[in-house]
Motif scaffolding. Structure first.
Motif, short mmCIF file in Angstrom:
data_model
loop_
_atom_site.label_atom_id
_atom_site.label_comp_id
_atom_site.label_asym_id
_atom_site.label_seq_id
_atom_site.Cartn_x
_atom_site.Cartn_y
_atom_site.Cartn_z
N PRO A 1 0.80 -1.23 0.00
CA PRO A 1 0.00 0.00 0.00
C PRO A 1 0.83 1.28 0.00
O PRO A 1 0.35 2.34 -0.39
CB PRO A 1 -0.82 -0.11 1.29
CG PRO A 1 -0.89 -1.57 1.57
CD PRO A 1 0.45 -2.09 1.14
N MET A 2 2.10 1.18 0.44
CA MET A 2 2.98 2.36 0.45
C MET A 2 3.51 2.68 -0.94
O MET A 2 4.07 3.75 -1.16
CB MET A 2 4.18 2.12 1.38
CG MET A 2 3.86 1.93 2.83
SD MET A 2 5.42 1.69 3.75
CE MET A 2 4.79 1.00 5.27
N MET A 3 3.38 1.71 -1.88
CA MET A 3 3.97 1.87 -3.20
C MET A 3 2.91 1.71 -4.30
O MET A 3 2.95 0.74 -5.07
CB MET A 3 5.10 0.85 -3.39
CG MET A 3 6.21 0.93 -2.35
SD MET A 3 7.47 -0.37 -2.54
CE MET A 3 8.18 0.05 -4.14
N PRO A 4 1.95 2.62 -4.37
CA PRO A 4 0.90 2.50 -5.38
C PRO A 4 1.48 2.48 -6.79
O PRO A 4 2.34 3.30 -7.14
CB PRO A 4 0.02 3.74 -5.15
CG PRO A 4 0.89 4.69 -4.38
CD PRO A 4 1.79 3.84 -3.55
N GLY A 5 1.03 1.53 -7.60
CA GLY A 5 1.50 1.42 -8.98
C GLY A 5 2.79 0.66 -9.16
O GLY A 5 3.22 0.43 -10.29
N ALA A 6 3.42 0.25 -8.05
CA ALA A 6 4.72 -0.43 -8.14
C ALA A 6 4.54 -1.86 -8.62
O ALA A 6 3.61 -2.57 -8.23
CB ALA A 6 5.41 -0.43 -6.78
N MET A 7 5.45 -2.31 -9.49
CA MET A 7 5.46 -3.68 -9.98
C MET A 7 6.09 -4.58 -8.90
O MET A 7 6.84 -4.10 -8.04
CB MET A 7 6.25 -3.78 -11.28
CG MET A 7 5.66 -2.96 -12.42
SD MET A 7 3.99 -3.52 -12.87
CE MET A 7 4.40 -5.12 -13.62
N PRO A 8 5.80 -5.89 -8.94
CA PRO A 8 6.37 -6.80 -7.95
C PRO A 8 7.88 -6.72 -7.82
O PRO A 8 8.42 -6.79 -6.71
CB PRO A 8 5.93 -8.18 -8.46
CG PRO A 8 4.64 -7.91 -9.16
CD PRO A 8 4.84 -6.57 -9.83
N GLY A 9 8.58 -6.53 -8.95
CA GLY A 9 10.03 -6.42 -8.89
C GLY A 9 10.50 -5.20 -8.10
O GLY A 9 11.49 -5.26 -7.38
N GLU A 10 9.76 -4.10 -8.23
CA GLU A 10 10.11 -2.88 -7.49
C GLU A 10 9.88 -3.08 -5.99
O GLU A 10 10.67 -2.62 -5.16
CB GLU A 10 9.26 -1.72 -8.00
CG GLU A 10 9.51 -1.34 -9.46
CD GLU A 10 8.55 -0.27 -9.93
OE1 GLU A 10 8.92 0.92 -9.90
OE2 GLU A 10 7.41 -0.63 -10.32
N ILE A 11 8.80 -3.78 -5.64
CA ILE A 11 8.51 -4.07 -4.24
C ILE A 11 9.59 -4.99 -3.67
O ILE A 11 10.07 -4.78 -2.55
CB ILE A 11 7.11 -4.71 -4.08
CG1 ILE A 11 6.03 -3.70 -4.50
CG2 ILE A 11 6.87 -5.18 -2.65
CD1 ILE A 11 4.63 -4.26 -4.50
N ALA A 12 10.00 -5.97 -4.46
CA ALA A 12 11.03 -6.91 -4.01
C ALA A 12 12.34 -6.19 -3.68
O ALA A 12 13.00 -6.51 -2.69
CB ALA A 12 11.27 -7.98 -5.07
N LYS A 13 12.70 -5.20 -4.49
CA LYS A 13 13.95 -4.47 -4.28
C LYS A 13 13.93 -3.63 -3.00
O LYS A 13 14.98 -3.28 -2.47
CB LYS A 13 14.22 -3.56 -5.48
CG LYS A 13 14.63 -4.33 -6.74
CD LYS A 13 14.82 -3.38 -7.91
CE LYS A 13 15.20 -4.14 -9.18
NZ LYS A 13 15.33 -3.26 -10.36
N MET A 14 12.72 -3.30 -2.52
CA MET A 14 12.62 -2.49 -1.31
C MET A 14 12.73 -3.32 -0.04
O MET A 14 12.84 -2.77 1.06
CB MET A 14 11.29 -1.73 -1.31
CG MET A 14 11.19 -0.64 -2.36
SD MET A 14 12.51 0.61 -2.18
CE MET A 14 12.08 1.32 -0.60
N CYS A 15 12.71 -4.64 -0.16
CA CYS A 15 12.82 -5.51 1.01
C CYS A 15 14.29 -5.72 1.38
O CYS A 15 15.12 -5.91 0.50
CB CYS A 15 12.16 -6.87 0.73
SG CYS A 15 10.37 -6.78 0.49
N ASN A 16 14.58 -5.71 2.66
CA ASN A 16 15.95 -5.93 3.11
C ASN A 16 16.33 -7.41 3.10
O ASN A 16 17.50 -7.75 3.22
CB ASN A 16 16.14 -5.37 4.52
CG ASN A 16 16.20 -3.85 4.53
OD1 ASN A 16 16.80 -3.25 3.64
ND2 ASN A 16 15.59 -3.24 5.52
N GLN A 17 15.34 -8.28 3.00
CA GLN A 17 15.60 -9.71 2.90
C GLN A 17 15.41 -10.15 1.44
O GLN A 17 14.74 -9.49 0.67
CB GLN A 17 14.63 -10.50 3.80
CG GLN A 17 14.84 -10.26 5.30
CD GLN A 17 14.30 -8.91 5.75
OE1 GLN A 17 13.30 -8.43 5.21
NE2 GLN A 17 14.96 -8.30 6.72
N ASP A 18 16.01 -11.28 1.10
CA ASP A 18 15.92 -11.78 -0.28
C ASP A 18 14.51 -12.24 -0.60
O ASP A 18 13.94 -13.08 0.11
CB ASP A 18 16.90 -12.94 -0.49
CG ASP A 18 18.35 -12.49 -0.45
OD1 ASP A 18 18.59 -11.31 -0.77
OD2 ASP A 18 19.23 -13.30 -0.12
#
Length: 277
Positions: free
Chosen positions: A131-148
């Protein structure tokens, strides 16, 4: 009486069966035990009260006495094993067996969503982050995670969260949280949550090396306590947790996902037993 696959506690199922029979006939614990082949007239009553347990042998006899057939017998046996299991690994195995039997007969087990949600850190984090990243693709969300985590895993999590109503899609790759929380039975949910605690505990240890002290807060106290002091501290921790949740709820512009672990556990055995009154 509900179908057997809507139960997860075999003692409650047996008690409901007994009450159902008693309402329509002069059924007694003595008769129930006799039909199941037990010499003790109160054995099954003790089982239902949690003072005794069915074994791998006796559960077969009880299943027959209750008139269970086909998949009902298999579900009952899995439910008894689930209730008697001491370790979470065994409990999870028998729960999965119960779910497989229920699914094969088109019945939903309520705790399945809870187990999936708490199975790893991914679902809770994606539920907060998406919800913090409206319009973001899954790859973009993945890059924001500190874990793999991969884009595929993010997509899979989003599909699960939307299907279970924990996220609502309000636009193209845009989500918002619903008021719905993950719910399960008192038998299944603690097992699912313990799995999450283990994983989050591991991530907390990793954070010691991964993040600078300005980005994390890890503290601890080693102390001597008695039961009364322990219970007072637990109450304080509960109050603290509620205040923290309130602060988070009032937060406006969200830009990061954090995890807070509250842990209080024994490092030794009791030096002396509890005094009797």
């Amino acid at each position: 009486m509900k179908p057997i696959v809507e139960y997860q506690d075999y003692r409650i199922f047996m008690s409901d069966y007994y009450e159902e029979r008693k309402r329509s006939s002069a059924f007694s614990w003595r008769e129930f035990a006799k039909i199941a082949g037990f010499t003790s007239p109160s054995y099954l009553k003790l089982v239902c009260e949690g003072k005794s347990s069915l074994s791998r042998v006796t559960m077969e006899r009880v299943a027959v006495a209750m008139g269970l057939v086909g998949y009902e017998v298999d579900y009952f046996k899995a439910m008894v094993n689930f209730g008697n299991a001491k370790k979470d690994v065994a409990k999870r195995r028998y729960f999965d067996e119960m779910h497989a039997i229920a699914s094969a007969h088109k019945v939903r087990v309520i705790d399945k969503a809870a187990f999936e949600f708490y199975d790893s850190w991914k679902n809770p984090v994606i539920r907060e982050l998406a919800p913090m990243m409206p319009g973001a693709m899954p790859g973009e969300i993945a890059k924001m995670c500190n874990q793999d985590i991969s884009a595929y895993e993010v997509r899979k999590s989003l599909i699960f969260l939307e299907r279970t109503g924990l996220l609502k899609k309000v636009g193209e790759e845009t989500y918002e949280q619903t008021e719905k929380s993950v719910k399960g039975s008192k038998e299944g949910l603690p097992i699912a949550i313990r799995s999450m605690h283990r994983e989050m505990g591991r991530l907390a240890v990793d954070s010691l090396e991964k993040f600078d002290s300005s980005e994390r807060n890890v503290t601890g106290i080693t102390m001597g306590l008695n039961r009364e002091a322990y219970e007072k501290i637990v109450d304080e921790l509960d109050d603290c947790r509620k205040k923290i949740v309130a602060i988070a709820a009032e937060c406006g512009e969200l830009d990061q996902v954090y995890r807070l672990n509250l842990q209080l556990f024994p490092l030794t055995k009791q030096v002396k037993g509890t005094k009797e009154n």
